[in-house]
Structures are given as structure tokens and as C-alpha cells.
Design an enzyme around this catalytic site. Structure first.
Site, PDB file in Angstrom:
ATOM      1  N   ALA A 173       0.970  -1.264  -0.016  1.00 24.91           N
ATOM      2  CA  ALA A 173      -0.081   0.079  -0.080  1.00 24.91           C
ATOM      3  C   ALA A 173       0.978   1.381   0.108  1.00 24.91           C
ATOM      4  CB  ALA A 173      -0.909  -0.023   1.293  1.00 24.91           C
ATOM      5  N   LYS A 174       2.111   1.196   0.116  1.00 27.01           N
ATOM      6  CA  LYS A 174       2.791   2.390   0.330  1.00 27.01           C
ATOM      7  C   LYS A 174       2.215   3.454   1.138  1.00 27.01           C
ATOM      8  CE  LYS A 174       6.110   5.396  -2.202  1.00 27.01           C
ATOM      9  NZ  LYS A 174       7.453   4.763  -1.509  1.00 27.01           N
ATOM     10  N   ALA A 175       1.960   2.920   2.511  1.00 29.77           N
ATOM     11  CA  ALA A 175       1.199   3.762   3.545  1.00 29.77           C
ATOM     12  C   ALA A 175       2.151   4.490   4.312  1.00 29.77           C
ATOM     13  CB  ALA A 175       0.480   2.841   4.266  1.00 29.77           C
TER      14      ALA A 175
END
Ligand code: PMP
Length: 309
Positions: A158-160
Site C-alpha cells: 500500500a505504500k502507506a
């Protein structure tokens, strides 16, 4: 204050100087790390007097996937997204290598760490960026004592923003122990990735990289390297990688938008191969830089030219 602070960024549907783009301290994303983002590079080609954004569509698609995982709404279409970035670059008269950071964040002032029914906002800012890590000297790395977060904990896919606590722990540990960068193992103790990049090794002329279930971010540079390997007839495999395979590799390098292609000299004090940039790394490294700077016509479909738009 640097001159870049005067250049435009995008916030709440408006273009404004970066120095004026401030948010409320109660912002959900600041309190809980509930945001997802992209890291995109634009390279300036002096001869062509143009700036090229690398694989913009792929970055947009990854942001959309991140937003899906985090139950967020990306309210801009690809065309609108591209237009926002290009407007920022053109208004800011960017003519140097730049790093573009789009971020979709939970902007409500709600007191509750949840995903649903919290308002999202989108912003973009740009900073100058040349080398994020030294890509010439060969990096000294260590296997981190911190384990990479799992898909079922904080999804790396998610590249959170909140997930980067994991990266920060590993990076600081590495730097404070005198290394340049960390290499994560996943919870199954297989090799995962760097703190902000994917990892490749070469053994017996075969290129190997941890597969997607090894808790990695689906890197756009990683995908680019695999495509180039295929086109150069370099054998490659995506699979599980054991820790000591790193020690006995012939070549090792990180790949990512920020790090670009950065060769690794040592892991846990073991010298990799002959302790210099290996031939397969060099070939991919040189091709990568020719592509991103717009020198290879064949890959122009991976580039968005800012000043032709
Ligand atoms: N893994 C992590 C954790 C990263 O932060 C990055 C940088 N975005 C990468 C891998 C490389 O991804 P990309 O090639 O898309 O920049």
C-alpha cells in the site's frame, strides 16, 4: 528559506507556494499515519532542454491500489493527476532533477484510528533531488534486526505513510551502527527489501529478486529492471531468497525511484563478489540512466515530457 519553498505545490484543489502549504495538527494522517503516497522522479536532459517524468502512469496506478487497500478515494483521474504534476513543474520552471511526492491523506480532524468515513485530501509537492544514496562507491549494508511488516499487519503493497516507521527503525539502526543501508528479512526469515528500495542479486549470471509475497513493495524500478533483464536476455527469477544467499552472491544492488540503481559492496561485513560493481549491475545501471534521462528512444513511452505538454 530555500528558493524551492517559493515554488508551487498543490493542496486542497489549489496551487500555492510550498511554504504556505500547512495543515492542521489534528489531521488524522498526522495522528495515525493514515496516508498513502508516491515517490516519482523527473530527470532533466540538458541537450533536449526538457524534463522527463519516469513511468507516471504506473505510479498513479500504484497510488490507486494503495487507496483501495486503505479505503481512500482518489478523486482525480489519471489525466487530472498528470495535469496537476505538470502544472506544478511548469509554474515552478523546474529544469533540474526533481522528486515529486503526491500524497493522499486522511484529512479529517476525527479522533479515531479507522479507515472508513474519514475525509481524504490530495496534495503534491516537489523538491530537487539528485542521488539519495551514493550510487558510485558501493554501499555497506547490514541485515536488520527489525522484521519487515507483513501484508496482514501494515500492507507493504500500500505504500502507506504509517508503514515507514518500520523503514525508519531499520534505517536508523543501520546508520547508527556505521552502515549505509539496511536489508529487511520478512517474518518467514526470507530476504525482503531495503528500507526504501527493492533488492536484486546476481548468482551464476542469473538475476534474482525476492518475490511479491516476501513483504515487498511492488517497485516500479524493480519491474523496470526485470523488463530490461528480459530484453537483454539475462535469465531472471522472482523467488524466496535466503539470508546467506546474499553473502555468496556475485553481485547485489538496490533498485528504487530514490536509490535508482545502487550497487552493494558488503552485507554484514562480507564482501560481495569482487567488491566492485559487477557487469550485470553495470549494464542495467547504465541502461536505466539512459532511459530515465530520455536518451533511449525505444523507451520514450515510459516518459512524460513536461515541456512538450
Ligand atoms: N520498497 C520500498 C519500501 C520503497 O519505499 C520503495 C520506494 N518507493 C521501493 C521499494 C521501490 O519502489 P519504486 O521502484 O516504485 O520507487
Amino acid at each position: 528559506m530555500s528558493q524551492y519553498e517559493e515554488k508551487p505545490c498543490f493542496l486542497n484543489g489549489k496551487y500555492l507556494p510550498l511554504k504556505d502549504a500547512n495543515i492542521n495538527i489534528r489531521t488524522h494522517a498526522l495522528q495515525y499515519g493514515t496516508a498513502c503516497f508516491g515517490g516519482i522522479r523527473a530527470y532533466y536532459n540538458k541537450n533536449k532542454d526538457n524534463l522527463y517524468i519516469f513511468r507516471l502512469k504506473e505510479h498513479y496506478n500504484r497510488l490507486l491500489n494503495s487507496s483501495k487497500i486503505l479505503q481512500m478515494t482518489m478523486s482525480y483521474s489519471y489525466e487530472e493527476f498528470e495535469n496537476i504534476l505538470i502544472t506544478c513543474l511548469k509554474k515552478g520552471e523546474w529544469k533540474e532533477n526533481a522528486y515529486i511526492r503526491p500524497i493522499l491523506y486522511k484529512s479529517d480532524l476525527e479522533l479515531s484510528p479507522r479507515l472508513h468515513n474519514v475525509k481524504d485530501s490530495f496534495s503534491v509537492y516537489i523538491i530537487p533531488l539528485n542521488d539519495y544514496l551514493d550510487i558510485e562507491k558501493g554501499l555497506n549494508t547490514c541485515v536488520s534486526s527489525w522484521v519487515r511488516i507483513e501484508d496482514n499487519q501494515i500492507p507493504t503493497r500500500a505504500k502507506a505513510t504509517g508503514g515507514y516507521i518500520n523503514s525508519a527503525l531499520a534505517k536508523s539502526e543501520a546508520l547508527q551502527n556505521g552502515f549505509d543501508e539496511a536489508i529487511f528479512l520478512d517474518s518467514g526469515k526470507f530476504v525482503s527489501e531495503g528500507s526504501a528500495s527493492n533488492l536484486f542479486l546476481v548468482k551464476n549470471n542469473e538475476l534474482i529478486t525476492p518475490d511479491l509475497p516476501s513483504s515487498i513493495l511492488e517497485g516500479i524500478t524493480r519491474r523496470t529492471v526485470l523488463t530490461l533483464a528480459e530484453e537483454n536476455n539475462i535469465k531472471f527469477k522472482e523467488r524466496r531468497v535466503g539470508r546467506t544467499e546474499l553473502y555468496t552472491a556475485d553481485e547485489l544492488f538496490f533498485a528504487g525511484t530514490g536509490v535508482q540503481i545502487a550497487w552493494i559492496k558488503t552485507v554484514d561485513k562480507r564482501t560481495i563478489g569482487e567488491g566492485k560493481m559487477g557487469p550485470i549491475t553495470k549494464k542495467l545501471h547504465d541502461q536505466y540512466f539512459d532511459i530515465v534521462t530520455g536518451k533511449l528512444e525505444k523507451y520514450s513511452n515510459w516518459l512524460t515530457a513536461v515541456y512538450d505538454k
